[in-house]
Design an enzyme around this catalytic site. Structure first.
Site, PDB file in Angstrom:
ATOM      1  N   SER A  23      39.838  38.051  45.591  1.00 36.78           N
ATOM      2  CA  SER A  23      40.132  36.546  45.846  1.00 36.78           C
ATOM      3  C   SER A  23      40.326  35.949  44.764  1.00 36.78           C
ATOM      4  O   SER A  23      40.951  36.531  43.496  1.00 36.78           O
ATOM      5  CB  SER A  23      39.304  35.923  46.610  1.00 36.78           C
ATOM      6  OG  SER A  23      39.677  34.803  47.300  1.00 36.78           O
ATOM      7  N   ASP A  82      46.814  39.684  54.819  1.00 37.13           N
ATOM      8  CA  ASP A  82      46.228  38.552  54.140  1.00 37.13           C
ATOM      9  C   ASP A  82      47.174  37.596  53.712  1.00 37.13           C
ATOM     10  O   ASP A  82      47.872  37.863  52.645  1.00 37.13           O
ATOM     11  CB  ASP A  82      45.379  39.342  52.735  1.00 37.13           C
ATOM     12  CG  ASP A  82      44.963  38.212  51.960  1.00 37.13           C
ATOM     13  OD1 ASP A  82      44.603  37.036  52.422  1.00 37.13           O
ATOM     14  OD2 ASP A  82      44.561  38.505  50.910  1.00 37.13           O
ATOM     15  N   HIS A 126      42.103  40.169  53.811  1.00 37.65           N
ATOM     16  CA  HIS A 126      41.732  39.783  52.207  1.00 37.65           C
ATOM     17  C   HIS A 126      40.559  40.489  51.812  1.00 37.65           C
ATOM     18  O   HIS A 126      39.402  40.872  52.392  1.00 37.65           O
ATOM     19  CB  HIS A 126      41.164  38.211  52.698  1.00 37.65           C
ATOM     20  CG  HIS A 126      40.844  37.342  51.275  1.00 37.65           C
ATOM     21  ND1 HIS A 126      42.003  37.275  50.603  1.00 37.65           N
ATOM     22  CD2 HIS A 126      40.135  36.804  50.801  1.00 37.65           C
ATOM     23  CE1 HIS A 126      41.877  36.573  49.280  1.00 37.65           C
ATOM     24  NE2 HIS A 126      40.523  36.039  49.811  1.00 37.65           N
TER      25      HIS A 126
END
Ligand SMILES: *[C@@H]1O[C@H](CO)[C@@H](O)[C@H](O)[C@H]1NC(C)=O
Ligand SMILES: *[C@@H]1O[C@H](CO)[C@@H](O)[C@H](O)[C@H]1NC(C)=O
Ligand SMILES: *[C@@H]1O[C@H](CO)[C@@H](O)[C@H](O)[C@H]1NC(C)=O
Length: 501
Positions: free
Chosen positions: A178, A444, A469
């Site tokens: 991320s 994602d 993700h």
């Protein structure tokens, strides 16, 4: 449109003063976007890991400011094999508390075992227990930048090289998922003499104020279940619009969606209504973003997948689409132990204005919002067309939040220059690096701001069909898609190649 379904709905509502903290907001999960790994390991293999503290500079870019603070980190040397030139693996902390579980679980632990690596995880400044300042006042948050965070990492690496008497040619490999996925690539970019390679998972490399593609990917991901699911969501959202127009409908919405505050009070408050639509859209965003990863995350939530919500959306027995939407909302509220759906804008802003380290917002909500307002944007707006979640949360709604929380200077012009500055500084999608692997999953939504195609063989991309993700970072499971298993293997091979250089 047939509106007989309006009459079927009952008409009672118990008003309440309860407020509840949004679990998923602006594409960020409470606690940060990388969840905790679900352990598939043998309990006996888990090493006892201790919390450690590192004395860090407050301002790396002002040599006359000698203020320091204590930054939290974890280490694990159980696999470290210095005699055979064992490398050092660094897990970069991000927009939430660092989790000790990552020190013994996750794909990178398997890589560390394979390569005899010493392992560290450094918590990001201003998150978790790493508090550089007395509070989170806007004035103090000026030290919360990705540049400062990268300098923290560089300072930390230098200090650990010394502390562990590591040889001058020791090879550090950074890992991040991320926002830390971006940091991992940027760390290699800015400090190539300190960091030999990086695994950048689900990192949004392009700062962008209006991240409208986010909900495009959400829609496409729901379509992997069925087009009927997408259609039902759109119809449900349209029906909310119809219900909002009349008093009887408003009362129905209160009950159906378990609203904390009656919507009649908010009907003329554009921001509340935007927040309501956005919160319902986020129900789906949170599910898609984490679909079927091996994350423990928040209780029960990890089990709610695209299949679960789409099975509800296409189930006509439940009632008209708006009732199915309400059912999805109910399932999520219950999974996250929330009594009601809180869409009150002022309450949300007041929470996010709280500067205390004891406040709810200090789990990272305030800090991450600050970083979006000053560096990244990333606002998941309803501007993509055709939009299935309505058109009520445009970019202005999010910029308004920046000014309402942090002050009037954080306006549209400010955000436009802020994101431009970030892209100029790091290169956006044109970043020039080597020994970095960019890993993304097709469902994602964050992949839309990342590098998903290999342009430069020295910094390849792995785009995994069907995963969410940061999926590749979680511990392998037998149920993983073959392409996910293969991606982990490819990453292992790449790290092997880098370490042999
Ligand atoms: C999630 O699903 C698994 C398998 O279906 C089940 O064993 C587990 O108890 C569920 N977890 C929660 C928190 O509901
Ligand atoms: C549809 O919803 C009804 C009522 O909630 C439920 O009993 C039924 O099992 C659901 N059907 C499917 C296929 O999920
Ligand atoms: C901030 O949060 C703390 C802890 O929850 C609370 O005691 C305090 O009253 C809040 N401050 C404001 C101004 O709301």
């Amino acid at each position: 449109m047939k509106q007989s379904w309006l009459l079927l709905l009952t008409l009672f509502y118990i008003s309440s003063e309860v407020s509840s903290w949004r679990i998923f907001r602006n594409g960020r999960m409470v606690g940060g976007n990388l969840g905790e790994p679900k352990c598939n390991c043998k309990e006996s293999s888990i090493k006892e890991v201790q919390e450690e503290w590192f004395t860090q500079n407050l301002d790396h870019f002002n040599p006359t400011d000698e203020t320091t603070w204590k930054q939290r980190f974890y280490s694990n040397d159980q696999f470290f094999d210095p005699k055979n030139g064992g490398p050092v693996f660094l897990m970069i902390g991000g927009e939430g508390e660092a989790s000790i579980k990552w020190m013994t679980q996750g794909a990178w632990v398997n890589y560390a075992e394979k390569f005899g690596a010493l392992m560290f995880q450094l918590e990001h400044r201003y998150y978790g227990k790493s508090h550089p300042t007395d509070d989170l006042s806007t004035q103090n948050l000026k030290y919360l930048t990705s540049q400062q965070a990268l300098a923290d990492l560089a300072t930390f690496i230098t200090a650990m090289n010394e502390k562990y008497s590591l040889p001058p040619d020791v090879k550090w490999i950074a890992f991040g998922g991320s926002y830390p996925g971006s940091l991992a690539a940027w760390l290699r970019f800015k400090y190539p003499h300190l960091v030999h390679g990086a695994m950048s998972a689900s990192g949004p490399l392009l700062a962008q104020v209006d991240f409208k593609d986010y909900f495009r990917v959400i829609k496409e991901s729901l379509a992997t279940h069925s087009d009927d699911c997408v259609t039902a969501v759109q119809q449900g959202v349209d029906q909310i619009g119809v219900l909002l127009k009349q008093e009887i409908g408003q009362a129905n919405l209160n009950e159906l969606f378990k609203l904390c505050d009656p919507v009649q009070n908010s009907i003329n408050n554009e921001k509340d209504i935007s927040n309501l639509y956005e919160t319902i859209a986020d129900d789906f965003a949170g599910v898609v973003q984490y679909n079927k990863d091996n994350r423990v995350g928040s209780p029960a939530g990890a089990n709610i997948t695209i299949d679960v919500v789409c099975d509800i959306m296409v189930n006509q027995t439940i009632g008209p689409p708006v009732n199915r939407l309400a059912k999805v909302n109910e399932v999520l509220l219950s999974a996250y132990d929330q009594k009601c759906l809180d869409y009150n804008y002022d309450k949300m802003i007041n929470n996010l204005r709280n500067v205390s380290w004891d406040s709810e917002a200090s789990e990272g909500g305030r800090q991450w919002t600050y970083q979006t307002c000053t560096e990244f944007g990333f606002y998941q707006t309803s501007d993509y067309e055709p939009q299935i979640f309505g058109d009520q949360f445009s970019v202005d709604f999010f910029i308004q939040q920046c000014t309402d929380i942090f002050g009037s200077i954080y306006d549209e012009d400010f955000l436009n220059s802020a994101t431009e500055r970030t892209n100029t500084y790091y290169g956006g999608l044109d970043i020039e690096v080597s020994n970095v692997v960019f890993v993304h999953g097709s469902i994602d939504p964050w992949h839309a701001l990342g590098i998903t195609k290999t342009i430069d063989e020295e910094a390849p991309a792995i785009y995994i069909e069907g995963t969410a993700h940061c999926a590749n970072m979680y511990p392998p499971a037998d149920t993983d898609l073959p392409q996910l298993k293969e991606a982990r293997e490819q990453i292992l091979n790449l790290i092997g190649t880098w370490l042999a250089q």
